[in-house]
Scaffold this active site. Structure first.
Site, PDB file in Angstrom:
ATOM      1  N   ASN A  24       0.860  -1.186   0.000  1.00  0.00           N
ATOM      2  CA  ASN A  24       0.000   0.000   0.000  1.00  0.00           C
ATOM      3  C   ASN A  24       0.893   1.232   0.000  1.00  0.00           C
ATOM      4  O   ASN A  24       1.589   1.503   0.990  1.00  0.00           O
ATOM      5  CB  ASN A  24      -0.911  -0.011   1.221  1.00  0.00           C
ATOM      6  CG  ASN A  24      -1.867   1.174   1.250  1.00  0.00           C
ATOM      7  OD1 ASN A  24      -1.793   2.083   0.421  1.00  0.00           O
ATOM      8  ND2 ASN A  24      -2.786   1.168   2.201  1.00  0.00           N
TER       9      ASN A  24
ATOM     10  N   ASN B 109       4.002   7.107 -10.468  1.00  0.00           N
ATOM     11  CA  ASN B 109       2.854   7.025 -11.361  1.00  0.00           C
ATOM     12  C   ASN B 109       1.530   6.822 -10.626  1.00  0.00           C
ATOM     13  O   ASN B 109       0.486   7.279 -11.093  1.00  0.00           O
ATOM     14  CB  ASN B 109       3.056   5.867 -12.346  1.00  0.00           C
ATOM     15  CG  ASN B 109       1.773   5.496 -13.056  1.00  0.00           C
ATOM     16  OD1 ASN B 109       1.294   6.213 -13.928  1.00  0.00           O
ATOM     17  ND2 ASN B 109       1.178   4.376 -12.649  1.00  0.00           N
TER      18      ASN B 109
ATOM     19  N   SER C 116      -1.288  15.574 -14.371  1.00  0.00           N
ATOM     20  CA  SER C 116      -2.487  15.539 -15.215  1.00  0.00           C
ATOM     21  C   SER C 116      -2.783  16.939 -15.729  1.00  0.00           C
ATOM     22  O   SER C 116      -2.458  17.930 -15.071  1.00  0.00           O
ATOM     23  CB  SER C 116      -3.686  15.032 -14.407  1.00  0.00           C
ATOM     24  OG  SER C 116      -4.902  15.214 -15.119  1.00  0.00           O
TER      25      SER C 116
ATOM     26  N   TYR D 183      -9.009  16.259  -6.848  1.00  0.00           N
ATOM     27  CA  TYR D 183      -8.084  15.624  -7.785  1.00  0.00           C
ATOM     28  C   TYR D 183      -7.281  16.692  -8.525  1.00  0.00           C
ATOM     29  O   TYR D 183      -6.057  16.616  -8.625  1.00  0.00           O
ATOM     30  CB  TYR D 183      -8.851  14.759  -8.787  1.00  0.00           C
ATOM     31  CG  TYR D 183      -7.965  14.146  -9.852  1.00  0.00           C
ATOM     32  CD1 TYR D 183      -7.147  13.069  -9.553  1.00  0.00           C
ATOM     33  CD2 TYR D 183      -7.950  14.657 -11.151  1.00  0.00           C
ATOM     34  CE1 TYR D 183      -6.317  12.513 -10.522  1.00  0.00           C
ATOM     35  CE2 TYR D 183      -7.134  14.107 -12.118  1.00  0.00           C
ATOM     36  CZ  TYR D 183      -6.314  13.031 -11.800  1.00  0.00           C
ATOM     37  OH  TYR D 183      -5.493  12.492 -12.763  1.00  0.00           O
ATOM     38  N   ALA D 184      -7.992  17.705  -9.032  1.00  0.00           N
ATOM     39  CA  ALA D 184      -7.314  18.786  -9.755  1.00  0.00           C
ATOM     40  C   ALA D 184      -6.325  19.516  -8.866  1.00  0.00           C
ATOM     41  O   ALA D 184      -5.193  19.813  -9.272  1.00  0.00           O
ATOM     42  CB  ALA D 184      -8.362  19.764 -10.311  1.00  0.00           C
ATOM     43  N   ALA D 185      -6.736  19.794  -7.624  1.00  0.00           N
ATOM     44  CA  ALA D 185      -5.861  20.513  -6.699  1.00  0.00           C
ATOM     45  C   ALA D 185      -4.632  19.677  -6.334  1.00  0.00           C
ATOM     46  O   ALA D 185      -3.527  20.206  -6.205  1.00  0.00           O
ATOM     47  CB  ALA D 185      -6.639  20.885  -5.430  1.00  0.00           C
ATOM     48  N   SER D 186      -4.815  18.369  -6.180  1.00  0.00           N
ATOM     49  CA  SER D 186      -3.678  17.513  -5.817  1.00  0.00           C
ATOM     50  C   SER D 186      -2.654  17.464  -6.948  1.00  0.00           C
ATOM     51  O   SER D 186      -1.442  17.439  -6.700  1.00  0.00           O
ATOM     52  CB  SER D 186      -4.162  16.103  -5.488  1.00  0.00           C
ATOM     53  OG  SER D 186      -4.659  15.426  -6.637  1.00  0.00           O
ATOM     54  N   LYS D 187      -3.123  17.483  -8.186  1.00  0.00           N
ATOM     55  CA  LYS D 187      -2.203  17.459  -9.319  1.00  0.00           C
ATOM     56  C   LYS D 187      -1.536  18.817  -9.518  1.00  0.00           C
ATOM     57  O   LYS D 187      -0.367  18.898  -9.918  1.00  0.00           O
ATOM     58  CB  LYS D 187      -2.942  17.030 -10.592  1.00  0.00           C
ATOM     59  CG  LYS D 187      -3.399  15.574 -10.574  1.00  0.00           C
ATOM     60  CD  LYS D 187      -2.234  14.614 -10.419  1.00  0.00           C
ATOM     61  CE  LYS D 187      -2.661  13.163 -10.555  1.00  0.00           C
ATOM     62  NZ  LYS D 187      -1.528  12.218 -10.457  1.00  0.00           N
TER      63      LYS D 187
END
Length: 275
Positions: A66, A93, A146, A160-164
């Site tokens: 994990n 990745n 991304s 998700y967008a903020a983490s990328k």
């Protein structure tokens, strides 16, 4: 075919999609590859694909772990060292768009934590835990980001967008720091890729196929008119991990999205048709 002969590579999230394609390509080019994920069966499928293109089966190290767990991270790093004695390339990745059925900015704080844990915090920890080994080998780090990082908004998946976006800035910062010690850091930013990513979000194969058809049939979504393949992104990762071919690229996020990020709401309109 031996571009990475003698090089030890870790590819996180290797059980499918971009990670699997990347591991196979590294194997093809002679690398010693540590593949990792949580699904032993899928990792075995990745290994079988690697064995078809490589000469030495001992050049594959499989670690079921994990990545969001500190012990799991330690196991991945130590397994690579035990198997190959060094680490030359780290490919971060693994990632996910964690969902709970709420596709707007009302998503829970718990979802935020889960999303950042896999997409951002795990990358930071893997970089820290491999740093000294990469400095010793004058190695490479390639992060997988991304186009969701922006500058266009992705309101259905804000975390998700903020983490990328955070990952992109972290890539730039750590690249500036580590190049002083001989380690290059870059990232790739894929657009829509047929990789099982939507399936991991709980979508059926039929729904995935329909979404991809909707994207490819609308040139305002993907100007190239096709979804990317995992191999397309894997080739880019291999390029960035190969110092002989990309030595002067440092701290960059290379976009591979079929033109998606070039389209805005204004340019998506057919002005000639409206006149």
């Amino acid at each position: 075919m031996n571009r990475f002969s003698g090089k030890s590579v870790i590819v996180t999230g290797s059980s499918s999609g971009i990670g699997r394609a990347t591991a196979v390509l590294f194997a093809k080019y002679g690398a010693q590859v540590t593949i990792t994920g949580r699904d032993a069966g899928k990792l075995e499928a990745t290994k079988k694909k690697m064995l078809k293109v490589m000469k030495n089966p001992e050049n594959v190290c499989v670690v079921v772990a994990n990545l969001t767990d500190s012990d799991g991270q330690d196991e991945i790093v130590q397994s690579a060292l035990d198997a190959f004695g060094r680490i030359d390339v780290l490919v971060n990745n693994a990632g996910a768009n964690v969902v709970d059925g709420t596709f707007n900015t009302d998503q829970s704080t718990e979802l935020y934590h889960k999303t950042f844990q896999i997409n951002f915090e795990a990358v930071i920890e893997m970089v820290k835990k491999t740093k000294n080994h990469l400095i010793e080998s004058k190695g490479e780090i390639v992060n997988v980001s991304s186009v969701a990082a922006g500058p266009q908004a992705l309101a259905p998946s804000p975390y998700y967008a903020a983490s990328k976006a955070a990952l992109d800035q972290y890539t730039r910062c750590v690249a500036l720091d580590l190049i002083l010690q001989g380690v290059r850091v870059n990232s790739v930013s894929p657009g829509v890729v047929t990789s099982g990513f939507l399936g991991a979000m709980g979508m059926s194969e039929q729904v995935q196929k329909q979404i991809e058809e909707n994207f490819t049939s609308n040139r305002a979504c993907i100007p190239a008119g096709v979804c990317g393949k995992p191999e397309d992104i894997a080739e880019l990762i291999i390029f960035l991990a190969d110092r002989k071919r990309s030595s002067y690229i440092i701290g960059q996020s290379i976009v591979a999205d079929g033109g998606t990020s070039l389209v805005s709401g204004l340019t998506a309109q057919n002005i000639q048709r409206n006149n």
